[in-house]
Design a protein around this motif. Structure first.
Motif, mmCIF file in Angstrom:
data_model
loop_
_atom_site.group_PDB
_atom_site.id
_atom_site.type_symbol
_atom_site.label_atom_id
_atom_site.label_comp_id
_atom_site.label_asym_id
_atom_site.label_seq_id
_atom_site.Cartn_x
_atom_site.Cartn_y
_atom_site.Cartn_z
ATOM 1 N N ALA A 63 0.827 -1.206 0.000
ATOM 2 C CA ALA A 63 0.000 0.000 0.000
ATOM 3 C C ALA A 63 0.866 1.264 0.000
ATOM 4 C CB ALA A 63 -0.924 0.001 1.215
ATOM 5 N N ASP A 64 1.991 1.203 0.699
ATOM 6 C CA ASP A 64 2.879 2.371 0.789
ATOM 7 C C ASP A 64 3.739 2.554 -0.461
ATOM 8 O OD1 ASP A 64 1.900 2.861 3.302
ATOM 9 O OD2 ASP A 64 3.594 1.928 4.351
ATOM 10 N N TYR A 65 4.141 1.454 -1.022
ATOM 11 C CA TYR A 65 5.038 1.495 -2.184
ATOM 12 C C TYR A 65 4.330 0.839 -3.365
ATOM 13 C CZ TYR A 65 8.223 2.369 1.662
ATOM 14 O OH TYR A 65 8.813 2.892 2.789
ATOM 15 N N GLU A 66 4.999 0.663 -4.426
ATOM 16 C CA GLU A 66 4.436 0.030 -5.628
ATOM 17 C C GLU A 66 4.169 -1.452 -5.349
ATOM 18 O OE1 GLU A 66 2.981 0.037 -9.444
ATOM 19 O OE2 GLU A 66 3.774 1.761 -8.384
ATOM 20 N N THR A 67 2.932 -1.887 -5.540
ATOM 21 C CA THR A 67 2.524 -3.257 -5.230
ATOM 22 C C THR A 67 3.358 -4.282 -5.987
ATOM 23 O OG1 THR A 67 0.272 -2.494 -4.847
ATOM 24 C CG2 THR A 67 0.570 -4.851 -5.190
ATOM 25 N N ILE A 68 3.520 -4.079 -7.265
ATOM 26 C CA ILE A 68 4.263 -5.039 -8.081
ATOM 27 C C ILE A 68 5.709 -5.126 -7.619
ATOM 28 C CG2 ILE A 68 5.118 -5.507 -10.410
ATOM 29 C CD1 ILE A 68 2.498 -4.317 -11.463
ATOM 30 N N LEU A 69 6.330 -3.992 -7.281
ATOM 31 C CA LEU A 69 7.724 -4.011 -6.841
ATOM 32 C C LEU A 69 7.890 -4.749 -5.519
ATOM 33 C CD1 LEU A 69 8.884 -0.396 -7.718
ATOM 34 C CD2 LEU A 69 9.353 -2.520 -8.955
ATOM 35 N N VAL A 70 6.953 -4.569 -4.596
ATOM 36 C CA VAL A 70 7.034 -5.236 -3.289
ATOM 37 C C VAL A 70 6.941 -6.749 -3.464
ATOM 38 C CG1 VAL A 70 5.846 -5.575 -1.078
ATOM 39 C CG2 VAL A 70 6.182 -3.273 -1.981
ATOM 40 N N TYR A 71 5.958 -7.199 -4.209
ATOM 41 C CA TYR A 71 5.792 -8.639 -4.382
ATOM 42 C C TYR A 71 6.878 -9.237 -5.276
ATOM 43 C CZ TYR A 71 1.491 -8.390 -1.787
ATOM 44 O OH TYR A 71 0.580 -8.207 -0.783
ATOM 45 N N LEU A 72 7.362 -8.492 -6.215
ATOM 46 C CA LEU A 72 8.473 -8.960 -7.036
ATOM 47 C C LEU A 72 9.741 -9.098 -6.197
ATOM 48 C CD1 LEU A 72 9.494 -9.729 -9.856
ATOM 49 C CD2 LEU A 72 10.023 -7.316 -10.220
ATOM 50 N N ALA A 73 10.001 -8.123 -5.338
ATOM 51 C CA ALA A 73 11.174 -8.196 -4.461
ATOM 52 C C ALA A 73 11.043 -9.362 -3.494
ATOM 53 C CB ALA A 73 11.336 -6.889 -3.696
ATOM 54 N N PHE A 74 9.842 -9.588 -2.961
ATOM 55 C CA PHE A 74 9.633 -10.718 -2.050
ATOM 56 C C PHE A 74 9.848 -12.042 -2.770
ATOM 57 C CE2 PHE A 74 6.911 -13.815 0.166
ATOM 58 C CZ PHE A 74 7.475 -13.738 1.428
ATOM 59 N N PHE A 75 9.320 -12.153 -3.978
ATOM 60 C CA PHE A 75 9.510 -13.370 -4.762
ATOM 61 C C PHE A 75 10.986 -13.604 -5.063
ATOM 62 C CE2 PHE A 75 9.977 -15.389 -8.941
ATOM 63 C CZ PHE A 75 9.386 -16.606 -8.675
ATOM 64 N N LEU A 76 11.689 -12.541 -5.414
ATOM 65 C CA LEU A 76 13.121 -12.659 -5.696
ATOM 66 C C LEU A 76 13.884 -13.095 -4.454
ATOM 67 C CD1 LEU A 76 15.375 -12.233 -7.780
ATOM 68 C CD2 LEU A 76 15.501 -9.858 -7.025
ATOM 69 N N TRP A 77 13.559 -12.481 -3.309
ATOM 70 C CA TRP A 77 14.214 -12.842 -2.043
ATOM 71 C C TRP A 77 13.973 -14.319 -1.714
ATOM 72 C CZ3 TRP A 77 17.480 -10.426 1.270
ATOM 73 C CH2 TRP A 77 17.679 -11.032 2.503
ATOM 74 N N MET A 78 12.717 -14.765 -1.838
ATOM 75 C CA MET A 78 12.394 -16.163 -1.534
ATOM 76 C C MET A 78 13.093 -17.113 -2.510
ATOM 77 S SD MET A 78 10.406 -16.512 1.097
ATOM 78 C CE MET A 78 9.531 -18.037 0.854
ATOM 79 N N SER A 79 13.173 -16.735 -3.769
ATOM 80 C CA SER A 79 13.832 -17.583 -4.764
ATOM 81 C C SER A 79 15.311 -17.745 -4.471
ATOM 82 C CB SER A 79 13.655 -17.007 -6.167
ATOM 83 O OG SER A 79 12.314 -16.970 -6.516
ATOM 84 N N ILE A 80 15.969 -16.639 -4.170
ATOM 85 C CA ILE A 80 17.409 -16.701 -3.882
ATOM 86 C C ILE A 80 17.666 -17.451 -2.589
ATOM 87 C CG2 ILE A 80 19.425 -15.293 -3.283
ATOM 88 C CD1 ILE A 80 18.335 -13.199 -5.278
ATOM 89 N N ALA A 81 16.915 -17.144 -1.535
ATOM 90 C CA ALA A 81 17.115 -17.815 -0.252
ATOM 91 C C ALA A 81 16.821 -19.309 -0.370
ATOM 92 C CB ALA A 81 16.235 -17.180 0.817
ATOM 93 N N GLY A 82 15.778 -19.667 -1.085
ATOM 94 C CA GLY A 82 15.457 -21.085 -1.277
ATOM 95 C C GLY A 82 16.522 -21.819 -2.066
#
Length: 71
Positions: free
Chosen positions: A27-46
Motif C-alpha cells: 500500500a505504501d510502495y508500488e505493489t508489483i515491486l514489493v511482491y516482485l522483491a519478495f519473490f526474488l528474495w524467496m527464490s534466492i534464499a530457497g
C-alpha cells in the motif's frame, strides 16, 4: 550445518517473519515491486538453502560410503 544452508535458512526465516507486512508495504510502495522483491528474495534464499543442503547430503553420503569400505 553447512554455512550456505544456514544462510539460506536465515533468509527464508526472515522472509516468513515479514510476510504479514507485505500488504502494508504494497500500500505504501508500488505493489508489483514489493511482491516482485519478495519473490526474488524467496527464490534466492530457497536456492541457497537447497544448494547448501545438497552439498551437506553429498558430503554425508561420501563419508558413509568410504567408512563401509574398510575391512
Amino acid at each position: 550445518m553447512h554455512s550456505s544452508a544456514s544462510v539460506g535458512e536465515a533468509g527464508l526465516i526472515a522472509a516468513f517473519a515479514v510476510i504479514g507486512r507485505l500488504g502494508g508495504w504494497a500500500a505504501d510502495y508500488e505493489t508489483i515491486l514489493v511482491y516482485l522483491a519478495f519473490f526474488l528474495w524467496m527464490s534466492i534464499a530457497g536456492r541457497v538453502f537447497c544448494w547448501g543442503a545438497d552439498t551437506l547430503i553429498a558430503e554425508f553420503r561420501k563419508k558413509s560410503n568410504t567408512a563401509g569400505d574398510r575391512r
